[in-house]
Write an enzyme that holds these catalytic residues in place. Structure first.
Site, short mmCIF file in Angstrom:
data_model
loop_
_atom_site.label_atom_id
_atom_site.label_comp_id
_atom_site.label_asym_id
_atom_site.label_seq_id
_atom_site.Cartn_x
_atom_site.Cartn_y
_atom_site.Cartn_z
N LYS A 7 14.29 6.14 -44.23
CA LYS A 7 14.26 7.50 -44.54
C LYS A 7 15.15 8.26 -43.25
O LYS A 7 15.83 9.07 -43.43
CB LYS A 7 12.79 7.88 -44.24
CG LYS A 7 12.02 7.48 -45.64
CD LYS A 7 10.37 8.05 -45.23
CE LYS A 7 9.75 7.49 -44.18
NZ LYS A 7 9.80 6.13 -44.04
N ARG A 63 2.87 12.94 -46.30
CA ARG A 63 2.39 11.64 -46.31
C ARG A 63 1.01 11.49 -47.21
O ARG A 63 0.69 10.35 -47.51
CB ARG A 63 2.15 10.98 -45.14
CG ARG A 63 3.35 10.03 -44.57
CD ARG A 63 3.07 9.55 -43.42
NE ARG A 63 3.57 8.43 -43.01
CZ ARG A 63 4.81 8.31 -42.20
NH1 ARG A 63 5.57 9.30 -41.93
NH2 ARG A 63 5.02 7.13 -42.10
N ARG A 98 14.35 -3.80 -36.09
CA ARG A 98 14.64 -2.30 -35.74
C ARG A 98 14.60 -2.23 -34.04
O ARG A 98 13.48 -2.66 -33.58
CB ARG A 98 13.83 -1.81 -36.64
CG ARG A 98 14.09 -0.23 -35.92
CD ARG A 98 13.43 1.17 -37.09
NE ARG A 98 12.02 0.71 -36.99
CZ ARG A 98 11.54 1.70 -37.81
NH1 ARG A 98 12.00 2.45 -38.46
NH2 ARG A 98 10.09 1.47 -37.93
N ARG A 154 9.62 -0.45 -31.63
CA ARG A 154 8.40 0.28 -31.75
C ARG A 154 7.11 -0.35 -31.60
O ARG A 154 6.99 -1.49 -32.28
CB ARG A 154 8.42 1.08 -32.96
CG ARG A 154 9.28 2.48 -32.63
CD ARG A 154 9.59 3.25 -34.03
NE ARG A 154 8.87 3.27 -34.99
CZ ARG A 154 8.69 3.92 -36.04
NH1 ARG A 154 9.71 4.39 -36.57
NH2 ARG A 154 7.66 4.02 -37.00
N ARG A 212 0.54 -0.53 -42.49
CA ARG A 212 1.48 0.41 -42.83
C ARG A 212 1.81 0.60 -43.99
O ARG A 212 1.84 1.57 -44.80
CB ARG A 212 2.64 0.55 -41.71
CG ARG A 212 2.17 1.32 -40.45
CD ARG A 212 3.64 1.03 -39.48
NE ARG A 212 4.58 1.74 -39.51
CZ ARG A 212 5.79 1.51 -39.43
NH1 ARG A 212 5.99 0.54 -38.40
NH2 ARG A 212 6.80 2.21 -39.40
P1 AP5 Z 1 14.69 3.66 -40.84
O1 AP5 Z 1 15.82 4.73 -41.14
O2 AP5 Z 1 14.17 3.49 -39.27
O3 AP5 Z 1 13.50 3.69 -41.77
P2 AP5 Z 1 12.23 4.74 -41.95
O4 AP5 Z 1 12.03 4.71 -43.34
O5 AP5 Z 1 12.56 6.01 -41.12
O6 AP5 Z 1 11.15 3.80 -41.25
P3 AP5 Z 1 10.08 4.38 -40.30
O7 AP5 Z 1 9.29 3.11 -39.76
O8 AP5 Z 1 10.37 5.32 -39.33
O9 AP5 Z 1 8.97 5.16 -41.25
P4 AP5 Z 1 7.45 5.44 -41.23
O10 AP5 Z 1 7.32 6.37 -42.33
O11 AP5 Z 1 6.63 4.25 -40.95
O12 AP5 Z 1 7.38 5.80 -39.50
P5 AP5 Z 1 7.31 7.47 -38.82
O13 AP5 Z 1 8.06 7.35 -37.88
O14 AP5 Z 1 7.70 8.26 -40.00
O15 AP5 Z 1 15.08 2.06 -41.03
C1 AP5 Z 1 14.38 0.91 -40.82
C2 AP5 Z 1 15.32 -0.04 -40.36
O16 AP5 Z 1 16.10 -0.65 -41.32
C3 AP5 Z 1 16.28 0.37 -39.14
O17 AP5 Z 1 16.35 -0.84 -38.37
C4 AP5 Z 1 17.69 0.52 -39.86
O18 AP5 Z 1 18.73 0.10 -39.12
C5 AP5 Z 1 17.50 -0.43 -41.15
N1 AP5 Z 1 18.12 0.00 -42.28
C6 AP5 Z 1 17.97 1.25 -42.98
N2 AP5 Z 1 18.77 1.49 -44.04
C7 AP5 Z 1 19.19 0.33 -44.36
C8 AP5 Z 1 19.77 -0.47 -45.43
N3 AP5 Z 1 20.28 0.44 -46.35
N4 AP5 Z 1 20.23 -1.65 -45.40
C9 AP5 Z 1 19.79 -2.53 -44.27
N5 AP5 Z 1 19.18 -1.95 -43.32
C10 AP5 Z 1 18.81 -0.67 -43.23
O19 AP5 Z 1 5.77 7.18 -38.61
C11 AP5 Z 1 5.20 6.51 -37.60
C12 AP5 Z 1 3.62 6.73 -37.65
O20 AP5 Z 1 3.42 8.36 -37.47
C13 AP5 Z 1 2.98 6.71 -38.92
O21 AP5 Z 1 2.49 5.29 -39.31
C14 AP5 Z 1 1.74 7.48 -38.59
O22 AP5 Z 1 0.73 6.83 -37.78
C15 AP5 Z 1 2.26 8.58 -37.95
N6 AP5 Z 1 2.84 9.87 -38.79
C16 AP5 Z 1 4.04 10.11 -38.96
N7 AP5 Z 1 4.20 11.22 -39.98
C17 AP5 Z 1 2.97 11.49 -40.29
C18 AP5 Z 1 2.36 12.20 -41.29
N8 AP5 Z 1 3.07 13.32 -41.89
N9 AP5 Z 1 0.85 12.21 -41.60
C19 AP5 Z 1 0.19 11.37 -40.81
N10 AP5 Z 1 0.74 10.53 -39.89
C20 AP5 Z 1 2.01 10.60 -39.60
MG MG Z 2 11.79 6.97 -39.55
#
Ligand code: AP5
Ligand code: MG
Length: 214
Positions: free
Chosen positions: A13, A88, A127, A160, A171
């Site tokens: 994402k 979410r 990552r 992370r 997760r």
């Molecule tokens: P990346 O682009 O980093 O993936 P992502 O989908 O952004 O993954 P996140 O881990 O950031 O998602 P998340 O939803 O768990 O975390 P968030 O920060 O939102 O890509 C991942 C890896 O794959 C990278 O190394 C990249 O290089 C590689 N990659 C990407 N595309 C690729 C491809 N096509 N092929 C190969 N490799 C590829 O949230 C973290 C925490 O915050 C949550 O767990 C929760 O506790 C809290 N939180 C955040 N938002 C909320 C909310 N709205 N409500 C409640 N809690 C929340």
């Molecule tokens: Mg992310």
């Protein structure tokens, strides 16, 4: 253009949202990045959020809804925005719809980046994230030029806290229980689009541009 990025943790994402923001000149709003910035600065919000994030749990809706509602009324959002990691839960989606309705608007696209769980677990261990600017790397797929240092801002890149294998599993479970129902929610609104997130990132982005228009 108002866009939501849906998808499991690690689906890509953030990777895609950054490119969308650049191409269409709209702000990239990642609630995860906002929480991580608050944790780094040691704010009260950061301290509260960290407790949940480190366990792989969602931060309670009340801590996140207002944050986003306040952000999307800012001047730079007048031509749209790309939301990454929000909503979410169904209550978050409903709160977002209400906030937009007050402004006389609605979401245009919800893009689901589809990747299987097995694929995700492999990706997350590799990552590395920059705590300075939020840039993301992968030790094999997208390494930094200098090991451990962000190409963009020179800060340290780290694994992370929530990317440890047992937390990733948690997760994923939370994603299936609480976030996946949003796929139906936006499908019913007629704005859901799906892309195959297992393809190379450039191809995933090309598919997204195909949906949004060049
Ligand atoms: P990346 O682009 O980093 O993936 P992502 O989908 O952004 O993954 P996140 O881990 O950031 O998602 P998340 O939803 O768990 O975390 P968030 O920060 O939102 O890509 C991942 C890896 O794959 C990278 O190394 C990249 O290089 C590689 N990659 C990407 N595309 C690729 C491809 N096509 N092929 C190969 N490799 C590829 O949230 C973290 C925490 O915050 C949550 O767990 C929760 O506790 C809290 N939180 C955040 N938002 C909320 C909310 N709205 N409500 C409640 N809690 C929340
Ligand atoms: Mg992310």
């Amino acid at each position: 253009m108002k866009i939501i990025m849906l998808g499991a943790p690690g689906a890509g994402k953030g990777t895609q949202a950054k490119q969308i923001a650049d191409k269409y000149q709209i702000p990239h709003i990642s609630t995860g990045d906002i929480f991580r910035a608050n944790i780094k600065e040691g704010t009260e919000l950061g301290t509260k959020a960290k407790e949940y994030m480190d366990q792989g749990l969602l931060v309670p809706d009340e801590l996140v809804v207002e944050l986003v509602a306040d952000r999307i009324v800012k001047e730079d959002c007048k031509n749209g925005f790309v939301l990454d990691g929000f909503p979410r839960t169904i209550p978050q989606a409903e709160a977002l719809d209400e906030a937009l309705a007050k402004m006389g608007g609605k979401m245009d696209y919800a893009i689901d980046v589809d990747v299987s769980d097995e694929n995700i677990v492999n990706r997350m261990g590799g990552r590395r994230a920059c705590l300075g600017c939020g840039a993301t790397y992968h030790i094999v797929n997208i390494p930094t030029k200098v090991e451990g240092i962000c190409d963009k801002c020179g800060s340290e890149v780290v694994l992370r806290d929530d990317d440890k294998p047992e937390t990733v599993q948690k997760r994923l479970t939370v994603y299936h229980e609480q976030t996946q129902p949003l796929i139906d929610y936006y499908s019913q609104q007629g704005i859901l689009k799906s892309v195959d997130g297992t393809r190379p990132m450039e191809d995933v982005f090309a598919d997204i541009v195909g949906i949004l228009g060049a």
